[in-house]
Design a protein around this motif. Structure first.
Motif, PDB file in Angstrom:
ATOM      1  N   GLY A  10       0.812  -1.286  -0.157  1.00 55.71           N
ATOM      2  CA  GLY A  10      -0.053   0.158   0.017  1.00 55.71           C
ATOM      3  C   GLY A  10       0.694   1.697  -0.023  1.00 55.71           C
ATOM      4  N   VAL A  11       2.145   0.774  -0.456  1.00 60.47           N
ATOM      5  CA  VAL A  11       3.066   2.348  -0.308  1.00 60.47           C
ATOM      6  C   VAL A  11       4.086   2.719  -1.303  1.00 60.47           C
ATOM      7  CG1 VAL A  11       3.358   2.166   2.386  1.00 60.47           C
ATOM      8  CG2 VAL A  11       4.982   1.309   0.611  1.00 60.47           C
ATOM      9  N   PRO A  12       4.068   3.601  -2.137  1.00 63.37           N
ATOM     10  CA  PRO A  12       4.568   3.744  -3.416  1.00 63.37           C
ATOM     11  C   PRO A  12       5.964   3.763  -3.550  1.00 63.37           C
ATOM     12  CG  PRO A  12       3.843   6.544  -2.236  1.00 63.37           C
ATOM     13  CD  PRO A  12       3.349   4.838  -1.512  1.00 63.37           C
ATOM     14  N   ARG A  13       7.025   3.963  -4.340  1.00 65.43           N
ATOM     15  CA  ARG A  13       7.916   2.995  -4.453  1.00 65.43           C
ATOM     16  C   ARG A  13       9.136   4.497  -3.976  1.00 65.43           C
ATOM     17  NH1 ARG A  13      10.528  -0.815  -8.899  1.00 65.43           N
ATOM     18  NH2 ARG A  13       8.798  -1.958  -7.956  1.00 65.43           N
ATOM     19  N   ARG A  14      10.095   4.523  -2.805  1.00 68.40           N
ATOM     20  CA  ARG A  14      10.894   5.517  -3.173  1.00 68.40           C
ATOM     21  C   ARG A  14      11.956   5.781  -4.479  1.00 68.40           C
ATOM     22  NH1 ARG A  14      12.222   7.040   2.581  1.00 68.40           N
ATOM     23  NH2 ARG A  14      11.199   5.689   3.624  1.00 68.40           N
ATOM     24  N   TRP A  15      11.757   6.866  -5.260  1.00 68.94           N
ATOM     25  CA  TRP A  15      12.157   7.332  -6.088  1.00 68.94           C
ATOM     26  C   TRP A  15      13.957   8.201  -6.785  1.00 68.94           C
ATOM     27  CZ3 TRP A  15       9.094   9.157 -10.944  1.00 68.94           C
ATOM     28  CH2 TRP A  15       9.474   8.858 -11.892  1.00 68.94           C
ATOM     29  N   MET A  16      14.721   7.644  -6.722  1.00 68.03           N
ATOM     30  CA  MET A  16      15.636   8.278  -7.179  1.00 68.03           C
ATOM     31  C   MET A  16      15.904   8.063  -8.499  1.00 68.03           C
ATOM     32  SD  MET A  16      17.695   9.491  -3.706  1.00 68.03           S
ATOM     33  CE  MET A  16      18.954   9.994  -4.672  1.00 68.03           C
ATOM     34  N   THR A  17      16.705   9.068  -8.831  1.00 67.27           N
ATOM     35  CA  THR A  17      16.841   8.831 -10.582  1.00 67.27           C
ATOM     36  C   THR A  17      19.046   8.146 -10.267  1.00 67.27           C
ATOM     37  OG1 THR A  17      15.975  10.578 -11.382  1.00 67.27           O
ATOM     38  CG2 THR A  17      17.849   9.882 -13.297  1.00 67.27           C
ATOM     39  N   ASN A  18      18.182   6.974 -11.554  1.00 73.14           N
ATOM     40  CA  ASN A  18      20.340   5.874 -11.324  1.00 73.14           C
ATOM     41  C   ASN A  18      21.049   7.108 -12.378  1.00 73.14           C
ATOM     42  OD1 ASN A  18      22.526   4.691 -11.464  1.00 73.14           O
ATOM     43  ND2 ASN A  18      21.459   2.826 -11.766  1.00 73.14           N
ATOM     44  N   MET A  19      22.197   7.667 -11.164  1.00 67.05           N
ATOM     45  CA  MET A  19      22.952   8.496 -12.208  1.00 67.05           C
ATOM     46  C   MET A  19      23.927   8.005 -12.814  1.00 67.05           C
ATOM     47  SD  MET A  19      21.460  11.605 -11.402  1.00 67.05           S
ATOM     48  CE  MET A  19      22.479  12.578 -12.571  1.00 67.05           C
ATOM     49  N   THR A  20      24.464   7.224 -12.845  1.00 65.97           N
ATOM     50  CA  THR A  20      25.290   5.787 -13.657  1.00 65.97           C
ATOM     51  C   THR A  20      24.896   5.914 -14.599  1.00 65.97           C
ATOM     52  OG1 THR A  20      24.205   3.877 -12.545  1.00 65.97           O
ATOM     53  CG2 THR A  20      25.843   5.589 -11.353  1.00 65.97           C
ATOM     54  N   HIS A  21      23.646   5.751 -15.752  1.00 70.14           N
ATOM     55  CA  HIS A  21      23.416   5.376 -16.389  1.00 70.14           C
ATOM     56  C   HIS A  21      24.067   5.759 -17.366  1.00 70.14           C
ATOM     57  CE1 HIS A  21      18.716   3.344 -15.343  1.00 70.14           C
ATOM     58  NE2 HIS A  21      20.044   2.878 -14.668  1.00 70.14           N
ATOM     59  N   SER A  22      24.176   5.282 -18.611  1.00 71.21           N
ATOM     60  CA  SER A  22      24.834   5.728 -19.821  1.00 71.21           C
ATOM     61  C   SER A  22      23.930   6.213 -20.810  1.00 71.21           C
ATOM     62  CB  SER A  22      25.691   4.718 -20.137  1.00 71.21           C
ATOM     63  OG  SER A  22      24.420   3.755 -20.707  1.00 71.21           O
ATOM     64  N   SER A  23      22.816   6.196 -20.665  1.00 69.98           N
ATOM     65  CA  SER A  23      21.744   7.189 -21.621  1.00 69.98           C
ATOM     66  C   SER A  23      20.483   7.941 -20.960  1.00 69.98           C
ATOM     67  CB  SER A  23      21.258   6.004 -23.154  1.00 69.98           C
ATOM     68  OG  SER A  23      20.573   5.064 -22.442  1.00 69.98           O
ATOM     69  N   LEU A  24      19.746   8.556 -21.143  1.00 69.64           N
ATOM     70  CA  LEU A  24      18.619   9.099 -21.180  1.00 69.64           C
ATOM     71  C   LEU A  24      17.088   8.251 -21.121  1.00 69.64           C
ATOM     72  CD1 LEU A  24      18.240  10.834 -19.304  1.00 69.64           C
ATOM     73  CD2 LEU A  24      17.279  12.298 -21.399  1.00 69.64           C
ATOM     74  N   GLU A  25      17.887   6.878 -22.046  1.00 75.95           N
ATOM     75  CA  GLU A  25      16.484   6.035 -22.366  1.00 75.95           C
ATOM     76  C   GLU A  25      15.186   6.193 -21.075  1.00 75.95           C
ATOM     77  OE1 GLU A  25      14.903   1.902 -24.152  1.00 75.95           O
ATOM     78  OE2 GLU A  25      17.598   2.502 -23.899  1.00 75.95           O
ATOM     79  N   ALA A  26      16.061   5.461 -19.691  1.00 75.98           N
ATOM     80  CA  ALA A  26      15.152   5.296 -18.735  1.00 75.98           C
ATOM     81  C   ALA A  26      13.785   6.795 -18.237  1.00 75.98           C
ATOM     82  CB  ALA A  26      15.383   5.180 -17.655  1.00 75.98           C
TER      83      ALA A  26
END
Length: 427
Positions: free
Chosen positions: A398-414
């Motif tokens: 019943g709770v939403p997922r905590r969310w931070m951007t993964n700054m190690t990704h090699s592209s902006l696709e996500a």
């Protein structure tokens, strides 16, 4: 007598030596000053020459791109991609036109708006100095001396072929390379998230938009004058509710194509998960960022303002009294920019991980957290700049997922196209 004469001669000799020494010291100081003056002038000349040499490599070579279209955040991504393309080609990006109106297919109806009517031109170049640079068309010496670069398309136009084209174009001697064809948002992506984040940090909205956002945030923090809210400015939660008719059609088709079930969220699911976020004090003010003109609200019961648990006091633009007073004065793009600033400044943000709007807000909030020394929001507690994805289940029911951007990704696709693979860590 001889003694007096010798003494007198000695004094004269002593004075003569002293005068000669003073003259020599004066001559030495004169030549030293002359030498320093020459050295300074020479250094200054060498610095100017070096600066001119370094600047000439990009200052007199430009990249021109087509008008940037679609929603605010797709336009921000397209602009950043154009900047990084210019950087790869060792060129300066000519300030592009954005689109004030929102038409996905009727391109001829798009209303162009200059970049500097939305974002600060000089501030951009100041913050991004040494990384990317913007120029005005008046900086071009000869507009007729240009080369048209056609971006490839289709399955055969691979990422590798696109990158090879960019590298080859870096040696192009034309003053202006003009990219023709599709919108930069649709270009291949060759750059890591950190590079995009750097460009986004340089995109500071103009003062007029910032002041309008201030008005909205102040109204929210005052609880809209609601008697249930204590006096003074209070924290607030911004919820980017994607439940509009056009979004629900889009997300259901996307779920079918991707064979997933975590993109669409009903109003009831959003209300439940937001209500279960830990650490929210009551009463808590909610700002509902939603395109109310596209909602399917047949009666008061179906209103986005109804159904929240006790202690949560929801507001949208109309109830706050800012729909006409603030937002109604502007085009679609400026309205979106104001809403983006409002959500960015919230104490807690809750959005959809498949929404570009939500994803870019979380990216910027992640950067703010990292500057404070936090690379993760996984621990319990009231972390500043907390963000959540309501379309994804959290660590408990019943709770939403905590969310931070993964700054190690090699592209902006996500971020460009959405993802269900989000977490509470930025690394």
């Amino acid at each position: 007598m001889n003694s007096q004469f010798s003494s007198k001669n000695l004094r004269l000799f002593s004075k003569s030596i002293t005068c000669k020494c003073l003259v020599l010291v004066g001559i030495a100081l004169f030549f030293r000053a002359l030498s320093l003056s020459y050295s300074t002038r020479n250094s200054s000349f060498l610095f100017r020459a070096r600066y001119m040499s370094d600047s000439s490599s990009t200052a007199h070579k430009f990249l021109e791109v087509p008008q940037i279209v679609w929603g605010l955040n797709n336009q921000k991504i397209a602009f950043a991609r154009a900047c990084l393309t210019a950087r790869t080609m060792n060129r300066t990006l000519l300030m592009p036109s954005l689109s004030a109106s929102l038409f996905y297919k009727e391109v001829d109806k798009l209303r162009p708006i200059p970049f500097d009517k939305v974002f600060q031109f000089q501030r951009f170049n100041s913050l991004c100095k040494g990384f990317v640079r913007l120029a005005r068309f008046s900086d071009v010496r000869n507009r007729t001396h240009s080369f048209d670069l056609e971006k490839g398309s289709g399955r055969r136009w691979t990422v590798e072929r696109d990158l090879q084209q960019l590298k080859q174009s870096a040696t192009n001697e034309f003053e202006v390379v003009r990219v023709v064809g599709k919108n930069p948002f649709l270009w291949h992506d060759h750059w890591p998230v950190k590079d995009y984040a750097k460009v986004f940090e340089c995109m500071v909205v103009v003062d007029e938009i910032s002041r309008e956002a201030d008005k909205v945030v102040t109204r929210i923090r005052q609880g809209g004058g609601d008697n249930r809210i204590r006096t003074g400015l209070v924290p607030f939660v911004a919820v980017h509710m994607r439940i509009e008719i056009d979004w629900m059609i889009h997300c259901k088709k996307l779920e079918q194509r991707l064979k997933v079930s975590e993109i669409c969220s009903s109003k009831r699911e959003i209300m439940e998960r937001v209500g279960n976020i830990s650490g929210l004090k009551t009463p808590t003010v909610l700002y509902l960022a939603v395109a109310d003109s596209l909602l399917d609200e047949k009666d008061e019961e179906s209103s986005v303002l109804n159904g929240w648990r006790d202690g949560l006091v929801p507001y949208e633009k109309k109830k706050l009294g800012v729909k006409e007073e603030v937002y109604g004065k502007y085009s679609y793009l400026i309205q979106s920019a104001i809403d983006y600033e409002v959500c960015l400044r919230a104490d807690v943000f809750v959005g959809n991980s498949f929404s570009t709007f939500s994803s870019l807000i979380v990216l910027e909030r992640t950067q703010k957290m990292r500057r404070l020394g936090f690379v993760s929001s996984c621990e319990d507690g009231e972390n500043e700049w907390r963000s959540y994805a309501y379309n994804l289940a959290g660590e408990s029911k019943g709770v939403p997922r905590r969310w931070m951007t993964n700054m190690t990704h090699s592209s902006l696709e996500a971020i460009s196209y959405g993802s269900s693979s989000v977490s509470c860590s930025s690394e």
